[in-house]
Design an enzyme around this catalytic site. Structure first.
Site, PDB file in Angstrom:
ATOM      1  N   GLY A  33       0.839  -1.203   0.000  1.00 50.14           N
ATOM      2  CA  GLY A  33       0.000   0.000   0.000  1.00 50.14           C
ATOM      3  C   GLY A  33       0.866   1.242   0.000  1.00 50.14           C
ATOM      4  O   GLY A  33       2.088   1.176   0.197  1.00 50.14           O
ATOM      5  N   SER A  37      -0.363   4.407   4.503  1.00 44.25           N
ATOM      6  CA  SER A  37      -1.674   3.780   4.287  1.00 44.25           C
ATOM      7  C   SER A  37      -2.109   2.973   5.507  1.00 44.25           C
ATOM      8  O   SER A  37      -3.281   2.610   5.626  1.00 44.25           O
ATOM      9  CB  SER A  37      -1.631   2.876   3.045  1.00 44.25           C
ATOM     10  OG  SER A  37      -0.629   1.886   3.179  1.00 44.25           O
ATOM     11  N   SER A  40       2.020  -0.666   8.606  1.00 43.59           N
ATOM     12  CA  SER A  40       2.742  -1.034   9.835  1.00 43.59           C
ATOM     13  C   SER A  40       1.795  -1.304  10.989  1.00 43.59           C
ATOM     14  O   SER A  40       1.944  -2.293  11.708  1.00 43.59           O
ATOM     15  CB  SER A  40       3.721   0.073  10.234  1.00 43.59           C
ATOM     16  OG  SER A  40       4.746   0.164   9.293  1.00 43.59           O
ATOM     17  N   SER A 104       5.821  -5.868   5.554  1.00 39.57           N
ATOM     18  CA  SER A 104       5.177  -4.562   5.559  1.00 39.57           C
ATOM     19  C   SER A 104       6.057  -3.557   4.805  1.00 39.57           C
ATOM     20  O   SER A 104       6.895  -2.875   5.404  1.00 39.57           O
ATOM     21  CB  SER A 104       4.960  -4.129   7.018  1.00 39.57           C
ATOM     22  OG  SER A 104       4.429  -2.826   7.081  1.00 39.57           O
TER      23      SER A 104
END
Lengths: 202, 202
Positions: A33, A37, A40, A104
């Protein structure tokens, strides 16, 4: 020599043996993303929720990868590709070890994510792509580190979403809308999804 | 907001929480030695023995690293250094995840191994260097892939022990003499060592 006498080994422990020991499957959950966004927060909340349920999970992110393994990479298109390639290889090793691996990273290019998916498929490892689908206006309004602002002012070049492309997933396993739901609800929904796909237990 | 209401997370799960879940400590066991010295057999036997005892262990070796993460590296001095640098960073991630991480690479240069040790120290992660100390005559007599032979004939350049140096550890935690003891005895002795150093349980 009789097989029962062989007490040393010439090969890796099989993935299934580790999965049996852990009572879970090795999988990779790939978050993608825009900057800010909510990747995390989603990743960490999911990691905590899984550990709380006795599942061994581990987040690979900028914190522990960009400053270590990938510290010799910059932000050119070539380096971004190598960044994601290394991350996908490390995710493969973690998933092979039986761990619920959560990555992530912005991972903006479809081709790089698809290659990560392909490599997991070749090893028989589940790959769950989660699109953290937050509208850019909301990401930009959040902007906790002031990076969008710098990018808009031209102080930061090649910033994803501003002057570098973000290619949305076409068929993600899960879409996470952080502007509509809180991280704890999203995390529980992801766990429900994993359970429904029979991906949580070995 | 009251602390008890915070149900999402902005940070990684702490190493201790994962170690508590697993009932073990994250550590790196770094095997080093000449080609055909017996690193792999020691690594795999140790991995199997640990899994049999309910400990989560994972071997990083040429099989799963050279053909994946490090497939874009050759055997120049520079590439060998980057090879070991990446391996030590991946071992750090694995150990941080709470896993008993066993690396099985020639890792011929003292400086590279010392850097791996230093990085582990900085993160508070135990680093156990095991010198697989097999005399080169014995390694060369084993030579299962015929590589020493090729190196002696000049068909293979930069082969560790023949025309590329192997720098023995000065203060390894453990010395494994594969010409004197069988892999299963060495593996049990390593486990005894880990136990005596209180490194097996969290």
């Amino acid at each position: 020599m009789n097989a029962t006498n062989i007490t040393w080994h010439m090969n890796h422990v099989k993935r299934e043996e580790r999965e049996h020991l852990l009572g879970q499957k090795g999988i990779t959950i790939w978050l993608t993303g825009l900057p800010s966004s909510g990747k995390s927060t989603t990743a960490f909340t999911l990691e905590h929720d899984l550990i709380k349920r006795g599942r061994l999970a581990y987040v690979l992110d900028g914190d522990n990868v960009r400053h270590g393994l990938n510290k010799n990479l910059g932000f050119s298109a070539e380096d971004r590709e190598e960044n994601i390639r290394r991350i996908s290889e490390v995710a493969l090793l973690f998933a092979d070890a039986g761990i619920i691996t959560i990555t992530s990273f912005i991972s903006p290019y479809r081709q790089d994510r698809d290659l990560a998916r392909k490599k997991h498929g070749e090893k028989g490892l589940p790959f769950i792509e989660i699109f953290v689908d937050t509208p850019i206006e909301i990401c930009e309004a959040r902007d906790p580190k002031g990076l969008y602002k710098k990018a808009r002012m031209g102080e930061l070049k090649g910033f994803t979403g501003i002057d570098d492309p973000y290619e949305s997933p076409l068929n993600p396993e899960f879409v996470s809308r952080t502007e509509a739901k809180s991280p704890e609800i999203l995390s529980l929904e992801i766990i429900d999804y994993l359970r429904s796909e029979n991906l949580l237990r070995s």
